[in-house]
Design a protein around this motif. Structure first.
Motif, PDB file in Angstrom:
ATOM      1  N   THR A 142      -0.813  -6.613  13.032  1.00  0.00           N
ATOM      2  CA  THR A 142      -0.892  -6.866  11.695  1.00  0.00           C
ATOM      3  C   THR A 142      -0.803  -8.239  11.301  1.00  0.00           C
ATOM      4  OG1 THR A 142       1.281  -6.044  11.362  1.00  0.00           O
ATOM      5  CG2 THR A 142      -0.348  -4.370  11.221  1.00  0.00           C
ATOM      6  N   LEU A 143      -0.542  -9.040  12.195  1.00  0.00           N
ATOM      7  CA  LEU A 143      -0.080 -10.451  11.785  1.00  0.00           C
ATOM      8  C   LEU A 143      -1.302 -11.339  12.244  1.00  0.00           C
ATOM      9  CD1 LEU A 143       2.329 -12.672  10.983  1.00  0.00           C
ATOM     10  CD2 LEU A 143       2.529 -12.963  13.761  1.00  0.00           C
ATOM     11  N   THR A 144      -1.691 -12.101  11.256  1.00  0.00           N
ATOM     12  CA  THR A 144      -2.885 -13.241  11.413  1.00  0.00           C
ATOM     13  C   THR A 144      -2.339 -14.566  11.101  1.00  0.00           C
ATOM     14  OG1 THR A 144      -4.401 -11.430  10.910  1.00  0.00           O
ATOM     15  CG2 THR A 144      -5.219 -13.679  10.710  1.00  0.00           C
ATOM     16  N   LEU A 145      -2.650 -15.583  11.836  1.00  0.00           N
ATOM     17  CA  LEU A 145      -2.249 -16.736  11.816  1.00  0.00           C
ATOM     18  C   LEU A 145      -3.573 -17.650  11.772  1.00  0.00           C
ATOM     19  CD1 LEU A 145       0.663 -18.878  13.171  1.00  0.00           C
ATOM     20  CD2 LEU A 145      -1.734 -19.756  13.511  1.00  0.00           C
ATOM     21  N   ASP A 146      -3.786 -18.533  10.577  1.00  0.00           N
ATOM     22  CA  ASP A 146      -4.934 -19.401  10.682  1.00  0.00           C
ATOM     23  C   ASP A 146      -4.271 -20.927  10.815  1.00  0.00           C
ATOM     24  OD1 ASP A 146      -7.160 -20.998  10.113  1.00  0.00           O
ATOM     25  OD2 ASP A 146      -7.052 -20.616   8.106  1.00  0.00           O
ATOM     26  N   PRO A 147      -4.526 -21.539  12.181  1.00  0.00           N
ATOM     27  CA  PRO A 147      -4.020 -22.889  12.342  1.00  0.00           C
ATOM     28  C   PRO A 147      -4.835 -23.845  11.760  1.00  0.00           C
ATOM     29  CG  PRO A 147      -5.260 -22.125  14.346  1.00  0.00           C
ATOM     30  CD  PRO A 147      -5.340 -20.803  13.220  1.00  0.00           C
ATOM     31  N   VAL A 148      -5.918 -23.673  11.146  1.00  0.00           N
ATOM     32  CA  VAL A 148      -6.700 -24.701  10.462  1.00  0.00           C
ATOM     33  C   VAL A 148      -6.086 -24.808   8.877  1.00  0.00           C
ATOM     34  CG1 VAL A 148      -8.909 -25.654   9.673  1.00  0.00           C
ATOM     35  CG2 VAL A 148      -8.445 -24.513  12.021  1.00  0.00           C
ATOM     36  N   GLY A 149      -6.118 -23.696   8.153  1.00  0.00           N
ATOM     37  CA  GLY A 149      -5.346 -23.497   6.796  1.00  0.00           C
ATOM     38  C   GLY A 149      -4.079 -23.493   7.023  1.00  0.00           C
ATOM     39  N   ARG A 150      -3.243 -23.322   7.930  1.00  0.00           N
ATOM     40  CA  ARG A 150      -2.012 -23.186   8.143  1.00  0.00           C
ATOM     41  C   ARG A 150      -1.383 -22.000   7.052  1.00  0.00           C
ATOM     42  NH1 ARG A 150       0.815 -27.148  10.587  1.00  0.00           N
ATOM     43  NH2 ARG A 150       2.831 -26.911   9.268  1.00  0.00           N
ATOM     44  N   ASP A 151      -2.223 -21.093   7.315  1.00  0.00           N
ATOM     45  CA  ASP A 151      -1.838 -19.631   6.629  1.00  0.00           C
ATOM     46  C   ASP A 151      -1.566 -18.775   7.335  1.00  0.00           C
ATOM     47  OD1 ASP A 151      -2.109 -20.724   3.878  1.00  0.00           O
ATOM     48  OD2 ASP A 151      -4.148 -20.213   3.788  1.00  0.00           O
ATOM     49  N   VAL A 152      -0.611 -17.618   7.033  1.00  0.00           N
ATOM     50  CA  VAL A 152      -0.130 -16.449   7.591  1.00  0.00           C
ATOM     51  C   VAL A 152      -0.214 -15.239   7.029  1.00  0.00           C
ATOM     52  CG1 VAL A 152       1.829 -15.468   8.894  1.00  0.00           C
ATOM     53  CG2 VAL A 152       1.255 -17.938   9.056  1.00  0.00           C
ATOM     54  N   TRP A 153      -0.599 -14.341   7.213  1.00  0.00           N
ATOM     55  CA  TRP A 153      -0.774 -13.042   6.717  1.00  0.00           C
ATOM     56  C   TRP A 153      -0.272 -11.826   7.484  1.00  0.00           C
ATOM     57  CZ3 TRP A 153      -4.859 -16.306   7.372  1.00  0.00           C
ATOM     58  CH2 TRP A 153      -5.257 -16.732   6.017  1.00  0.00           C
ATOM     59  N   LEU A 154       0.657 -11.098   6.751  1.00  0.00           N
ATOM     60  CA  LEU A 154       1.214  -9.802   7.492  1.00  0.00           C
ATOM     61  C   LEU A 154       0.730  -8.588   6.938  1.00  0.00           C
ATOM     62  CD1 LEU A 154       3.027  -8.672   9.818  1.00  0.00           C
ATOM     63  CD2 LEU A 154       4.880  -9.000   8.103  1.00  0.00           C
ATOM     64  N   GLY A 156      -2.185  -7.999   5.757  1.00  0.00           N
ATOM     65  CA  GLY A 156      -3.023  -8.269   4.657  1.00  0.00           C
ATOM     66  C   GLY A 156      -2.589  -9.307   3.499  1.00  0.00           C
ATOM     67  N   GLU A 157      -0.955  -9.393   3.512  1.00  0.00           N
ATOM     68  CA  GLU A 157      -0.451  -9.988   2.528  1.00  0.00           C
ATOM     69  C   GLU A 157       0.027 -11.476   3.000  1.00  0.00           C
ATOM     70  OE1 GLU A 157      -0.178  -8.948  -0.716  1.00  0.00           O
ATOM     71  OE2 GLU A 157      -1.111  -6.947  -0.214  1.00  0.00           O
ATOM     72  N   THR A 158       0.296 -12.416   2.225  1.00  0.00           N
ATOM     73  CA  THR A 158       0.307 -13.866   2.417  1.00  0.00           C
ATOM     74  C   THR A 158       2.124 -13.867   3.024  1.00  0.00           C
ATOM     75  OG1 THR A 158       0.748 -14.401   0.303  1.00  0.00           O
ATOM     76  CG2 THR A 158      -1.273 -14.933   1.302  1.00  0.00           C
ATOM     77  N   VAL A 159       2.475 -14.721   3.904  1.00  0.00           N
ATOM     78  CA  VAL A 159       3.829 -14.873   4.053  1.00  0.00           C
ATOM     79  C   VAL A 159       4.207 -16.308   3.985  1.00  0.00           C
ATOM     80  CG1 VAL A 159       5.523 -14.723   6.117  1.00  0.00           C
ATOM     81  CG2 VAL A 159       3.722 -13.117   5.937  1.00  0.00           C
ATOM     82  N   ALA A 160       5.114 -16.563   3.166  1.00  0.00           N
ATOM     83  CA  ALA A 160       5.349 -18.002   2.744  1.00  0.00           C
ATOM     84  C   ALA A 160       6.266 -18.575   3.817  1.00  0.00           C
ATOM     85  CB  ALA A 160       6.060 -18.268   1.485  1.00  0.00           C
ATOM     86  N   LEU A 161       5.928 -19.411   4.662  1.00  0.00           N
ATOM     87  CA  LEU A 161       6.722 -19.987   5.793  1.00  0.00           C
ATOM     88  C   LEU A 161       6.771 -21.514   5.376  1.00  0.00           C
ATOM     89  CD1 LEU A 161       5.154 -18.643   9.015  1.00  0.00           C
ATOM     90  CD2 LEU A 161       6.895 -17.800   7.648  1.00  0.00           C
ATOM     91  N   THR A 162       7.926 -22.134   5.850  1.00  0.00           N
ATOM     92  CA  THR A 162       8.014 -23.528   5.863  1.00  0.00           C
ATOM     93  C   THR A 162       7.290 -24.174   6.759  1.00  0.00           C
ATOM     94  OG1 THR A 162       9.891 -23.669   7.346  1.00  0.00           O
ATOM     95  CG2 THR A 162      10.692 -23.048   4.945  1.00  0.00           C
ATOM     96  N   ARG A 163       7.083 -25.576   6.839  1.00  0.00           N
ATOM     97  CA  ARG A 163       6.407 -26.309   7.776  1.00  0.00           C
ATOM     98  C   ARG A 163       6.929 -26.195   9.237  1.00  0.00           C
ATOM     99  NH1 ARG A 163       5.366 -32.070   5.229  1.00  0.00           N
ATOM    100  NH2 ARG A 163       7.201 -31.514   3.811  1.00  0.00           N
ATOM    101  N   THR A 164       8.214 -25.884   9.389  1.00  0.00           N
ATOM    102  CA  THR A 164       8.926 -25.892  10.629  1.00  0.00           C
ATOM    103  C   THR A 164       8.778 -24.370  10.955  1.00  0.00           C
ATOM    104  OG1 THR A 164      10.683 -27.651  10.088  1.00  0.00           O
ATOM    105  CG2 THR A 164      11.197 -25.970  11.828  1.00  0.00           C
ATOM    106  N   GLU A 165       8.859 -23.303  10.137  1.00  0.00           N
ATOM    107  CA  GLU A 165       8.735 -22.097  10.626  1.00  0.00           C
ATOM    108  C   GLU A 165       7.166 -21.830  11.108  1.00  0.00           C
ATOM    109  OE1 GLU A 165      11.978 -20.299   7.676  1.00  0.00           O
ATOM    110  OE2 GLU A 165       9.995 -20.060   7.142  1.00  0.00           O
ATOM    111  N   PHE A 166       6.288 -22.581  10.493  1.00  0.00           N
ATOM    112  CA  PHE A 166       4.866 -22.304  10.669  1.00  0.00           C
ATOM    113  C   PHE A 166       4.605 -22.839  11.988  1.00  0.00           C
ATOM    114  CE2 PHE A 166       0.561 -23.686  11.125  1.00  0.00           C
ATOM    115  CZ  PHE A 166      -0.292 -22.334  10.755  1.00  0.00           C
TER     116      PHE A 166
END
Length: 236
Positions: A142-154, A156-166
């Protein structure tokens, strides 16, 4: 932004940063630091732990409510507890005084090579279906990571990560079958010249797991490889 109550040290760090081409704001207390950060939106905050007004831990805690700035915590005490407390509220890195200003500059330059989020992450107008349709996205259950947009969803909901966590998650997910040592993750995220306690990785993995609702034992998304380090989980 340099937040340091020792004026001579603050001026020294500010001059080094300006010499390297950075725009620098220098403040000397915690309350002014939070207000200034809201106004200037810094990319990097060099933050002393022992500040008048609000200490560095509380300043960092407040910064993390509105800023994704890279935070380097400075401490005059080498006590590991102080370091881990600072990192637990969202600091990305730390340095113990005395330190070389050039070493600090090298770490800042490394961080400036990382992309910064262009805005708040979004699941898009079509919600989870749009997330699932993203080209080039990496999916683990259920986890999706977009390396281009630097977005993460769990789910279908966004997950707010710091740059280091991402960056940690992006590194692990790029080679999901590979078991990374702490040193390999340090070199990938903090840079090959980074020197310090490699358990810094464990602290940030802990933050990442909490935000993903991941159990350290089950390791759905980030698995512990005993005697080695970490690798990506399948999301099951």
């Amino acid at each position: 932004m340099v937040v340091e109550d020792e004026q001579k040290l603050a001026e020294l760090l500010g001059s080094y940063l300006e010499h390297d081409g950075f725009e620098v704001s220098v403040v000397h207390d915690g309350l002014h630091a939070v207000a200034t950060a809201r106004g200037v939106d810094p990319d990097v905050v060099v933050l002393d732990l022992g500040l008048p007004g609000l200490d560095g831990v509380e300043v960092c805690r407040q910064l993390r409510t509105f800023s994704d700035a890279y935070v380097v915590m400075l401490t005059a005490r080498s006590d590991e507890v102080d370091t881990l407390i600072g990192l637990s509220v969202g600091a990305d890195d730390y340095m113990t005084k005395p330190f070389s200003p050039r070493e600090l500059m090298a770490r800042v330059q490394t961080m400036f090579r990382r992309p910064r989020a262009t805005g708040k992450p979004s699941a898009g107008p079509a919600g989870p279906n749009a997330v699932n349709a993203l080209e080039g996205a990496r999916r683990f259950g259920t986890l999706t990571l977009d390396p281009v947009g630097r977005d993460v969803w769990l789910d279908g909901e966004t997950v707010a990560l710091t740059r280091t966590e991402f960056d940690l998650l992006a590194t692990l997910s790029e080679h999901p079958r590979m078991a990374f040592s702490r040193r390999q993750l340090i070199e990938a995220v903090w840079g090959p010249s980074w020197v310090g306690d490699e358990h810094l990785v464990d602290v940030h993995v802990g933050h990442l797991r909490r935000k993903l609702g991941d159990d350290p034992v089950e390791g759905r998304f980030v698995r512990t490889v005993r005697g080695v380090g970490y690798r990506m989980g399948a999301g099951q």
